[in-house]
Design a protein around this motif. Structure first.
Motif, PDB file in Angstrom:
ATOM      1  N   GLU A   1      32.257  42.041  43.020  1.00 54.23           N
ATOM      2  CA  GLU A   1      33.344  41.503  42.325  1.00 54.23           C
ATOM      3  C   GLU A   1      33.838  40.621  43.203  1.00 54.23           C
ATOM      4  O   GLU A   1      34.180  40.719  44.315  1.00 54.23           O
ATOM      5  CB  GLU A   1      34.112  42.917  41.878  1.00 54.23           C
ATOM      6  N   LYS A   2      34.795  39.707  42.321  1.00 51.47           N
ATOM      7  CA  LYS A   2      35.710  38.517  43.307  1.00 51.47           C
ATOM      8  C   LYS A   2      36.978  38.749  42.642  1.00 51.47           C
ATOM      9  O   LYS A   2      37.437  38.898  41.606  1.00 51.47           O
ATOM     10  CB  LYS A   2      35.095  37.272  42.834  1.00 51.47           C
ATOM     11  N   TYR A   3      38.171  39.224  43.778  1.00 49.57           N
ATOM     12  CA  TYR A   3      39.589  39.344  43.622  1.00 49.57           C
ATOM     13  C   TYR A   3      40.234  38.158  44.217  1.00 49.57           C
ATOM     14  O   TYR A   3      39.960  37.501  45.081  1.00 49.57           O
ATOM     15  CB  TYR A   3      39.819  40.631  44.363  1.00 49.57           C
ATOM     16  N   ASP A   4      41.675  37.940  43.556  1.00 49.41           N
ATOM     17  CA  ASP A   4      42.310  36.970  44.397  1.00 49.41           C
ATOM     18  C   ASP A   4      43.124  38.012  45.189  1.00 49.41           C
ATOM     19  O   ASP A   4      43.090  39.136  45.284  1.00 49.41           O
ATOM     20  CB  ASP A   4      43.394  36.358  43.352  1.00 49.41           C
TER      21      ASP A   4
ATOM     22  N   GLU B   1      43.835  41.330  41.920  1.00 48.42           N
ATOM     23  CA  GLU B   1      43.422  41.107  40.573  1.00 48.42           C
ATOM     24  C   GLU B   1      41.629  40.722  40.297  1.00 48.42           C
ATOM     25  O   GLU B   1      41.568  39.568  41.100  1.00 48.42           O
ATOM     26  CB  GLU B   1      44.245  40.204  39.640  1.00 48.42           C
TER      27      GLU B   1
ATOM     28  N   GLN C   1      38.772  38.677  39.280  1.00 52.89           N
ATOM     29  CA  GLN C   1      38.640  37.420  38.573  1.00 52.89           C
ATOM     30  C   GLN C   1      37.301  37.249  37.993  1.00 52.89           C
ATOM     31  O   GLN C   1      37.130  36.605  37.051  1.00 52.89           O
ATOM     32  CB  GLN C   1      38.699  36.386  39.863  1.00 52.89           C
ATOM     33  N   SER C   2      36.181  37.929  38.879  1.00 47.99           N
ATOM     34  CA  SER C   2      34.807  37.798  37.989  1.00 47.99           C
ATOM     35  C   SER C   2      33.936  38.646  38.717  1.00 47.99           C
ATOM     36  O   SER C   2      34.032  39.406  39.769  1.00 47.99           O
ATOM     37  CB  SER C   2      34.230  36.341  38.182  1.00 47.99           C
TER      38      SER C   2
END
Length: 268
Positions: free
Chosen positions: A2-5, A9, A11-12
């Protein structure tokens, strides 16, 4: 994966849990390059290339289990090899071509002889665009590598001069003893290498009970001027301690034992 900011949150995401070529069973560390990420899957003894734009995963199987990989490029990885208990006088690193699986170069670094050296010198890599730093969990030594030249540069001793811990016998009653051949306490817990070529080392050397300490070292300064400064990281109100750290710009992200993440702002 998982990719977070920085607002935490999502992101993808890509992949799922499992043992297939496009699945993760024990994803450990990664190397990012634009929209691609290289992942070390320990249980599958594989390197996986994750493409977030195409939502695709490429799988490269290696021949043996390995520890502490450092991705020097999108095709080569530097691996620290663990030797047997007779290992006493050098650390061994291998530069491996990921897709072919062959060894391009072997780097051997002399170290002081100590009992069970292969255990007390276990650690991990941290990278930026120019350098790779291998830090030890139990020994106050940093090993600096040049990523572009693919060679070892030098070692840095931490300011506390912590000696390598020896293995020792532990008594279990009834006259029985067992040899504890791994360090029982990890003093150097985590670290990262920022883009200004400073290595931030989280350690548990401080005598203060309510804080951990981050010591900052330059990997490019001349010998004797590596140490820059230290900062204290407070425990949470319920006593949870910091276990991992990461820096993005002026944001210091601290991960705690209970999986809490605190975003601190670094003020110059």
């Amino acid at each position: 994966m998982e990719k977070y900011d920085l607002n935490f949150e999502l992101q993808s995401s890509v992949g799922s849990k499992g043992f297939g070529p496009s699945e993760f069973s024990q994803a450990h560390v990664f190397y990012s390059e634009k929209n691609k990420i290289l992942v070390h899957d320990f249980r599958q003894t594989a390197i996986k290339e994750v493409n977030f734009l195409q939502n695709d995963i490429s799988h490269f199987k290696l021949n043996t289990y390995f520890y502490s990989p450092a991705f020097f490029s999108n095709s080569q990885v530097l691996i620290k090899y663990s030797d047997n208990e007779g290992f006493t006088d050098e650390l061994e690193f291998k530069l491996v071509n990921i897709k072919e699986g062959d060894v391009a170069n072997t780097i051997k670094i002399p170290i002081e002889s100590t009992q069970h050296a292969s255990k007390v010198f276990e650690g991990d890599f941290r990278l930026n665009d120019s350098f790779g730093v291998y830090f030890n969990y139990c020994v106050g030594r940093l090993f600096v590598f040049d990523r572009k030249e693919k060679k070892f540069l030098r070692s840095i001793s931490t300011i506390d001069k912590t000696p390598p811990p020896r293995a020792e016998f532990k008594s279990f009653g009834g006259g029985m003893k067992v040899l504890v051949n791994v360090p029982s306490y990890q003093m150097f817990m985590d670290g990262f290498l920022d883009q200004n070529d400073y290595f931030w080392l989280l350690n548990d050397i401080s005598n203060e009970k309510d804080t951990k300490v981050i010591d900052v070292y330059s990997v490019t300064e001349s010998h004797g001027n590596e140490y820059q400064f230290s900062i204290k990281v407070p425990n949470l109100t319920d006593g949870q301690e910091a276990v991992k750290i990461f820096k993005v710009g002026k944001n210091l992200l601290v991960f705690y034992e209970d999986l809490t993440i605190v975003n601190y702002e670094i003020l110059e």
